[in-house]
Design an enzyme around this catalytic site. Structure first.
Site, PDB file in Angstrom:
ATOM      1  N   GLY A  45       0.844  -1.185   0.000  1.00 23.07           N
ATOM      2  CA  GLY A  45       0.000   0.000   0.000  1.00 23.07           C
ATOM      3  C   GLY A  45       0.875   1.228   0.000  1.00 23.07           C
ATOM      4  O   GLY A  45       2.061   1.158   0.343  1.00 23.07           O
ATOM      5  N   GLN A  50       3.031  10.021   1.378  1.00 27.74           N
ATOM      6  CA  GLN A  50       4.323   9.366   1.159  1.00 27.74           C
ATOM      7  C   GLN A  50       4.970   9.766  -0.165  1.00 27.74           C
ATOM      8  O   GLN A  50       6.152   9.487  -0.386  1.00 27.74           O
ATOM      9  CB  GLN A  50       4.181   7.841   1.201  1.00 27.74           C
ATOM     10  CG  GLN A  50       3.806   7.318   2.576  1.00 27.74           C
ATOM     11  CD  GLN A  50       3.708   5.807   2.561  1.00 27.74           C
ATOM     12  OE1 GLN A  50       2.688   5.252   2.195  1.00 27.74           O
ATOM     13  NE2 GLN A  50       4.792   5.145   2.938  1.00 27.74           N
ATOM     14  N   HIS A 135      -1.738   6.798   7.868  1.00 30.33           N
ATOM     15  CA  HIS A 135      -0.899   7.756   7.138  1.00 30.33           C
ATOM     16  C   HIS A 135      -1.676   9.037   6.813  1.00 30.33           C
ATOM     17  O   HIS A 135      -1.139  10.132   6.870  1.00 30.33           O
ATOM     18  CB  HIS A 135      -0.421   7.163   5.807  1.00 30.33           C
ATOM     19  CG  HIS A 135       0.880   6.418   5.884  1.00 30.33           C
ATOM     20  ND1 HIS A 135       2.050   7.012   6.281  1.00 30.33           N
ATOM     21  CD2 HIS A 135       1.195   5.128   5.586  1.00 30.33           C
ATOM     22  CE1 HIS A 135       3.030   6.108   6.228  1.00 30.33           C
ATOM     23  NE2 HIS A 135       2.538   4.958   5.817  1.00 30.33           N
TER      24      HIS A 135
HETATM   25 CO    CO Z   1       3.465   3.170   5.498  1.00 28.71          CO
END
Ligand code: CO
Length: 167
Positions: A45, A50, A135
Protein backbone atom coordinates in the site's frame (compact mmCIF):
# COMPACT_ATOMS: atom_id res chain seq x y z
CA UNK A 1 7.03 7.46 -10.75
CA UNK A 2 7.40 9.66 -7.68
CA UNK A 3 10.07 9.87 -5.04
CA UNK A 4 9.12 8.35 -1.69
CA UNK A 5 9.18 10.76 1.24
CA UNK A 6 10.97 9.22 4.19
CA UNK A 7 10.72 9.89 7.92
CA UNK A 8 11.32 12.33 9.63
CA UNK A 9 10.00 14.57 6.81
CA UNK A 10 7.20 16.66 8.33
CA UNK A 11 4.84 15.93 5.42
CA UNK A 12 4.30 12.49 6.94
CA UNK A 13 2.93 14.05 10.14
CA UNK A 14 0.45 16.37 8.40
CA UNK A 15 -3.25 15.54 8.26
CA UNK A 16 -4.41 14.99 4.69
CA UNK A 17 -7.28 16.90 3.11
CA UNK A 18 -10.49 15.37 1.80
CA UNK A 19 -10.85 15.03 -1.95
CA UNK A 20 -13.93 16.88 -3.26
CA UNK A 21 -13.15 17.42 -6.92
CA UNK A 22 -12.79 14.06 -8.60
CA UNK A 23 -12.19 15.69 -12.01
CA UNK A 24 -9.25 17.77 -10.84
CA UNK A 25 -6.26 16.80 -13.03
CA UNK A 26 -3.98 17.04 -9.98
CA UNK A 27 -6.12 14.45 -8.17
CA UNK A 28 -6.25 12.16 -11.21
CA UNK A 29 -2.49 12.44 -11.67
CA UNK A 30 -1.93 11.75 -7.97
CA UNK A 31 -3.85 8.47 -8.24
CA UNK A 32 -1.76 7.35 -11.20
CA UNK A 33 1.47 8.29 -9.47
CA UNK A 34 0.46 6.39 -6.32
CA UNK A 35 -0.29 3.25 -8.32
CA UNK A 36 2.88 3.47 -10.41
CA UNK A 37 5.11 4.17 -7.44
CA UNK A 38 3.56 1.47 -5.23
CA UNK A 39 3.99 -1.16 -7.96
CA UNK A 40 7.55 -0.05 -8.74
CA UNK A 41 8.52 -0.18 -5.06
CA UNK A 42 6.65 -3.45 -4.57
CA UNK A 43 4.64 -2.13 -1.61
CA UNK A 44 1.34 -3.53 -0.31
CA UNK A 45 0.00 0.00 0.00
CA UNK A 46 1.04 3.61 -0.44
CA UNK A 47 -0.59 6.78 0.87
CA UNK A 48 -0.49 10.18 -0.86
CA UNK A 49 1.60 11.93 1.84
CA UNK A 50 4.32 9.37 1.16
CA UNK A 51 4.79 10.94 -2.27
CA UNK A 52 4.56 14.42 -0.81
CA UNK A 53 0.89 15.34 -1.28
CA UNK A 54 -1.50 15.59 1.66
CA UNK A 55 -4.73 14.36 0.12
CA UNK A 56 -6.81 11.47 1.43
CA UNK A 57 -5.90 8.93 -1.21
CA UNK A 58 -4.26 5.56 -0.83
CA UNK A 59 -3.38 2.80 -3.27
CA UNK A 60 -3.65 -0.74 -1.94
CA UNK A 61 -2.75 -4.01 -3.59
CA UNK A 62 -5.77 -6.31 -3.91
CA UNK A 63 -5.25 -9.67 -5.62
CA UNK A 64 -1.98 -8.32 -7.02
CA UNK A 65 -3.81 -5.36 -8.59
CA UNK A 66 -3.45 -1.77 -7.42
CA UNK A 67 -6.74 -0.21 -6.32
CA UNK A 68 -7.26 3.39 -5.28
CA UNK A 69 -9.30 4.29 -2.18
CA UNK A 70 -10.31 7.94 -1.82
CA UNK A 71 -11.41 9.51 1.49
CA UNK A 72 -11.26 6.09 3.19
CA UNK A 73 -12.63 5.83 6.70
CA UNK A 74 -12.96 2.92 9.05
CA UNK A 75 -16.62 2.64 10.01
CA UNK A 76 -16.27 -0.57 12.00
CA UNK A 77 -13.44 -2.50 13.49
CA UNK A 78 -13.31 -5.65 15.52
CA UNK A 79 -12.13 -4.42 18.93
CA UNK A 80 -12.08 -7.88 20.45
CA UNK A 81 -10.18 -9.80 17.84
CA UNK A 82 -6.73 -8.32 17.29
CA UNK A 83 -3.68 -9.60 15.49
CA UNK A 84 0.03 -8.95 15.82
CA UNK A 85 1.55 -8.52 12.33
CA UNK A 86 5.06 -7.56 11.27
CA UNK A 87 4.85 -4.24 9.44
CA UNK A 88 7.24 -2.22 7.36
CA UNK A 89 6.73 1.04 5.48
CA UNK A 90 8.30 2.48 2.33
CA UNK A 91 8.87 5.71 4.28
CA UNK A 92 10.95 3.77 6.85
CA UNK A 93 13.49 1.72 4.87
CA UNK A 94 15.09 -1.05 6.93
CA UNK A 95 12.64 -0.74 9.82
CA UNK A 96 10.23 -3.52 10.78
CA UNK A 97 8.18 -4.26 13.84
CA UNK A 98 5.18 -6.02 15.25
CA UNK A 99 2.00 -3.95 15.44
CA UNK A 100 -1.28 -4.95 17.07
CA UNK A 101 -4.38 -4.04 15.08
CA UNK A 102 -7.92 -5.24 14.53
CA UNK A 103 -8.23 -8.46 12.60
CA UNK A 104 -11.10 -7.15 10.51
CA UNK A 105 -12.35 -3.73 9.49
CA UNK A 106 -15.07 -2.23 7.32
CA UNK A 107 -14.10 0.79 5.25
CA UNK A 108 -16.25 3.38 3.54
CA UNK A 109 -14.48 5.11 0.66
CA UNK A 110 -15.03 6.76 -2.70
CA UNK A 111 -13.81 5.35 -5.99
CA UNK A 112 -12.15 7.45 -8.70
CA UNK A 113 -15.60 8.60 -9.88
CA UNK A 114 -16.55 9.78 -6.40
CA UNK A 115 -18.97 6.91 -5.85
CA UNK A 116 -19.29 5.73 -2.21
CA UNK A 117 -18.46 2.09 -1.60
CA UNK A 118 -17.90 -0.29 1.31
CA UNK A 119 -15.06 -2.73 1.66
CA UNK A 120 -14.47 -5.39 4.28
CA UNK A 121 -10.90 -6.44 4.94
CA UNK A 122 -9.52 -9.14 7.21
CA UNK A 123 -6.15 -10.62 8.05
CA UNK A 124 -3.10 -9.01 6.45
CA UNK A 125 -5.32 -6.77 4.32
CA UNK A 126 -7.00 -5.37 7.44
CA UNK A 127 -3.55 -4.42 8.76
CA UNK A 128 -2.69 -2.75 5.45
CA UNK A 129 -5.88 -0.65 5.49
CA UNK A 130 -5.33 0.47 9.08
CA UNK A 131 -1.68 1.33 8.35
CA UNK A 132 -2.58 3.36 5.22
CA UNK A 133 -5.53 5.18 6.80
CA UNK A 134 -3.23 6.11 9.69
CA UNK A 135 -0.90 7.76 7.14
CA UNK A 136 -3.76 10.03 6.04
CA UNK A 137 -4.10 11.21 9.66
CA UNK A 138 -0.36 11.77 10.08
CA UNK A 139 -0.03 8.66 12.24
CA UNK A 140 2.88 6.35 11.65
CA UNK A 141 3.46 2.69 12.42
CA UNK A 142 6.50 3.45 14.60
CA UNK A 143 4.03 5.00 17.09
CA UNK A 144 2.45 1.57 17.49
CA UNK A 145 5.32 -0.90 17.30
CA UNK A 146 5.08 -3.37 20.18
CA UNK A 147 8.40 -5.02 19.36
CA UNK A 148 10.97 -4.14 16.72
CA UNK A 149 12.10 -6.97 14.45
CA UNK A 150 14.61 -4.81 12.53
CA UNK A 151 16.05 -1.31 12.77
CA UNK A 152 15.27 -0.28 16.36
CA UNK A 153 18.51 1.71 16.68
CA UNK A 154 18.00 3.51 13.34
CA UNK A 155 14.47 4.43 14.40
CA UNK A 156 15.61 5.90 17.71
CA UNK A 157 18.15 8.06 15.83
CA UNK A 158 15.51 9.23 13.37
CA UNK A 159 13.07 10.06 16.16
CA UNK A 160 15.71 12.21 17.86
CA UNK A 161 16.32 13.93 14.50
CA UNK A 162 12.64 14.84 14.18
CA UNK A 163 13.20 18.42 15.27
CA UNK A 164 9.66 19.07 16.43
CA UNK A 165 10.25 16.61 19.23
CA UNK A 166 7.28 14.53 18.18
CA UNK A 167 7.46 11.06 16.82
CO1 CO B 1 3.47 3.17 5.50
Amino acid sequence: MSKIITYPDKILRKKSKRVDNFNDPEIINLQNELIKTMLAEDGLGLAAPQIGINFKITAIKLDNKATVFINPQIIWKNWFNKQLVEEGCLSFPGIFGLVKRSKSVIIIYQDNQGKYKLFKASGLLATVFQHEIDHLKGRLFIDKIVKYTKGEEITKKLISQADDGER
